[in-house]
Design a protein around this motif. Sequence first.
Motif, mmCIF file in Angstrom:
data_model
loop_
_atom_site.group_PDB
_atom_site.id
_atom_site.type_symbol
_atom_site.label_atom_id
_atom_site.label_comp_id
_atom_site.label_asym_id
_atom_site.label_seq_id
_atom_site.Cartn_x
_atom_site.Cartn_y
_atom_site.Cartn_z
ATOM 1 N N SER A 123 6.359 13.649 37.701
ATOM 2 C CA SER A 123 7.679 13.100 37.388
ATOM 3 C C SER A 123 7.630 12.194 36.168
ATOM 4 N N TRP A 124 6.433 11.676 35.890
ATOM 5 C CA TRP A 124 6.260 10.793 34.734
ATOM 6 C C TRP A 124 6.467 11.524 33.410
ATOM 7 N N VAL A 125 6.383 12.856 33.439
ATOM 8 C CA VAL A 125 6.529 13.632 32.204
ATOM 9 C C VAL A 125 7.905 13.410 31.583
ATOM 10 N N ASP A 126 8.966 13.435 32.425
ATOM 11 C CA ASP A 126 10.324 13.252 31.903
ATOM 12 C C ASP A 126 10.513 11.869 31.291
ATOM 13 N N LYS A 127 9.826 10.868 31.841
ATOM 14 C CA LYS A 127 9.954 9.511 31.308
ATOM 15 C C LYS A 127 9.190 9.353 30.002
ATOM 16 N N LEU A 128 8.021 9.963 29.937
ATOM 17 C CA LEU A 128 7.208 9.843 28.725
ATOM 18 C C LEU A 128 7.712 10.745 27.605
ATOM 19 N N LEU A 129 8.356 11.856 27.972
ATOM 20 C CA LEU A 129 8.724 12.870 26.980
ATOM 21 C C LEU A 129 10.213 13.199 27.029
ATOM 22 N N PRO A 130 11.080 12.258 26.653
ATOM 23 C CA PRO A 130 12.516 12.552 26.558
ATOM 24 C C PRO A 130 12.793 13.421 25.332
ATOM 25 N N LEU A 394 -7.316 10.951 13.388
ATOM 26 C CA LEU A 394 -8.230 9.834 13.635
ATOM 27 C C LEU A 394 -9.620 10.392 13.839
ATOM 28 N N GLN A 395 -10.573 9.938 13.028
ATOM 29 C CA GLN A 395 -11.951 10.424 13.103
ATOM 30 C C GLN A 395 -12.873 9.318 13.565
ATOM 31 N N LEU A 396 -13.560 9.542 14.683
ATOM 32 C CA LEU A 396 -14.552 8.601 15.202
ATOM 33 C C LEU A 396 -15.834 9.375 15.463
ATOM 34 N N GLY A 397 -16.750 9.345 14.496
ATOM 35 C CA GLY A 397 -17.972 10.140 14.605
ATOM 36 C C GLY A 397 -17.621 11.614 14.586
ATOM 37 N N ASN A 398 -18.090 12.359 15.595
ATOM 38 C CA ASN A 398 -17.769 13.782 15.706
ATOM 39 C C ASN A 398 -16.463 14.034 16.450
ATOM 40 N N PHE A 399 -15.875 12.946 16.957
ATOM 41 C CA PHE A 399 -14.628 13.085 17.721
ATOM 42 C C PHE A 399 -13.434 12.964 16.788
ATOM 43 N N GLN A 400 -12.508 13.920 16.882
ATOM 44 C CA GLN A 400 -11.326 13.908 16.026
ATOM 45 C C GLN A 400 -10.064 14.047 16.856
ATOM 46 N N LEU A 401 -9.122 13.125 16.622
ATOM 47 C CA LEU A 401 -7.805 13.195 17.239
ATOM 48 C C LEU A 401 -6.892 13.891 16.242
ATOM 49 N N THR A 402 -6.433 15.102 16.574
ATOM 50 C CA THR A 402 -5.670 15.914 15.634
ATOM 51 C C THR A 402 -4.299 15.315 15.343
ATOM 52 N N SER A 403 -3.663 15.826 14.313
ATOM 53 C CA SER A 403 -2.363 15.298 13.897
ATOM 54 C C SER A 403 -1.308 15.467 14.983
ATOM 55 N N ILE A 404 -1.335 16.612 15.672
ATOM 56 C CA ILE A 404 -0.351 16.837 16.739
ATOM 57 C C ILE A 404 -0.565 15.853 17.878
ATOM 58 N N ALA A 405 -1.826 15.667 18.267
ATOM 59 C CA ALA A 405 -2.131 14.726 19.339
ATOM 60 C C ALA A 405 -1.755 13.304 18.932
ATOM 61 N N LEU A 406 -2.077 12.927 17.696
ATOM 62 C CA LEU A 406 -1.781 11.578 17.216
ATOM 63 C C LEU A 406 -0.270 11.356 17.145
ATOM 64 N N ALA A 407 0.463 12.344 16.653
ATOM 65 C CA ALA A 407 1.919 12.238 16.581
ATOM 66 C C ALA A 407 2.523 12.107 17.980
ATOM 67 N N THR A 408 1.972 12.849 18.945
ATOM 68 C CA THR A 408 2.446 12.766 20.328
ATOM 69 C C THR A 408 2.216 11.379 20.904
ATOM 70 N N ILE A 409 1.035 10.822 20.663
ATOM 71 C CA ILE A 409 0.709 9.487 21.169
ATOM 72 C C ILE A 409 1.636 8.436 20.556
ATOM 73 N N PHE A 410 1.865 8.522 19.245
ATOM 74 C CA PHE A 410 2.787 7.599 18.578
ATOM 75 C C PHE A 410 4.195 7.721 19.164
ATOM 76 N N GLY A 411 4.644 8.964 19.356
ATOM 77 C CA GLY A 411 5.982 9.178 19.885
ATOM 78 C C GLY A 411 6.146 8.603 21.282
ATOM 79 N N ILE A 412 5.179 8.892 22.150
ATOM 80 C CA ILE A 412 5.229 8.375 23.525
ATOM 81 C C ILE A 412 5.179 6.850 23.518
ATOM 82 N N GLY A 413 4.270 6.293 22.712
ATOM 83 C CA GLY A 413 4.104 4.842 22.654
ATOM 84 C C GLY A 413 5.366 4.137 22.168
#
Length: 426
Positions: A123-130, A394-413
């Motif tokens: 149910s949290w999906v509707d709240k996080l993703l209007p 976002l690049q941290l060593g070999n770990f990369q947060l892609t643009s779509i993931a980063l945009a989603t996090i910004f939007g939700i936040g």
Amino acid sequence: MSEKEVFRNKDALLDINDKPNFPHWLVLSIQHLFTMFGATVLVPLLIGLNPSIALFCSGVGTIVYLLCTKAKIPAYLGSSFAFIMTMQVLMKNYGYPAVGQGAIAAGLVYVIVSLIVGKFGSSWVDKLLPPVVVGPIIIVIGLSLATTAANDAMLNNSNYDLKFFSVAIFTLLLTIGFNIFLRGFPSMIPVLLGIIGGYIFAVMMGIVDFTAVAKAKWFTLPAFDVMFINYDFKWYPAAILGMAPIAFVTMTEHMGHIMVLNKLTKRNFFKDPGLNKTLLGDGFSSIIAGFAGGPPTTSYGENIGVLAMSKVHSVWVIGGAAFFAIVFSFCGKISALIQSIPSPVIGGISFLLFGMIASNGLQILVDNKVNYALKRNLVITSVILVVGVGGTYLQLGNFQLTSIALATIFGIGLNLILPKYAFSER
């Protein structure tokens, strides 16, 4: 009557549970196969694996996904690009056993999260993703692929090629013509017809290489690299720690694709069959790939574009594409023939497919009457679009947060933090 029997999307030529006759099923499934083929075999080529095993894992993974979601979601799974950088490092340092363990670890993360969602609900999906967050994210999913489409259409070994561009534009215009002017069954397969027409034109322009087709065998086993059988088992902690966290990144893209499918099919797959089922299917698919010798899998935006254009949402067609992917993984000639489709043909098709995805995001904003007179809505959308389309990561060593993931996090936040009205609007 069950909900499945009561509801039918009137905008779809074939809805989710509609079963086409055999000739139509064959052609519609091949259309999906052609659409995903290039990207699915590109991943193993980039990391040093045989494309046939990726094709096999793609087909098996999609069937597993359909089973896990009770055949309610028309999604096709192919090789995931999100893990490429990490897999390249693992292949160089350890070989496939490490990549396989990483794929299994990523799949297990999906399974664990699916169990948590199954326990506590979604149910949290509707709240996080209007709509103000979902619409721009879907736009980003489509437009973030625009550069790929443009490069496929223009570049020949990183150099601008007018022949390539001519083939791409010809393919695009042909597909648009098929999509707008055809009626009946041909109107359901504009992508396939566009690819065939573009391919013939590419042959006439002399940019198709048939060498690999001539050398390929009719029957060949996929390059299985089965864990516990093809090599002695050994733990690779670097692979597990390197690939497991990336699963959280691909989950955001996974949910983004579910949002697009919700819009296309006029359903809510987060509720039925449930986000836990979709995550479970995606996770099991990657686990199977890891055991068999292939890269981890994920849902494909290209095939969602085909659903949007053709208005054929049948899971029978998706299942047919998966079946043919498995069959073709054993047939070297056919596999090589599909691989011979030049990039400008795919690029020309992609101009339309990726744009269709982005347009569905725009339609969500229109349908839900998102008010851009409110500063919060303007801010949320602006940040999502620029971060996502701009390719910010976002690049941290070999770990990369892609643009779509980063945009989603910004939007939700931002959606959670910003007040409903700015102080000047109160």
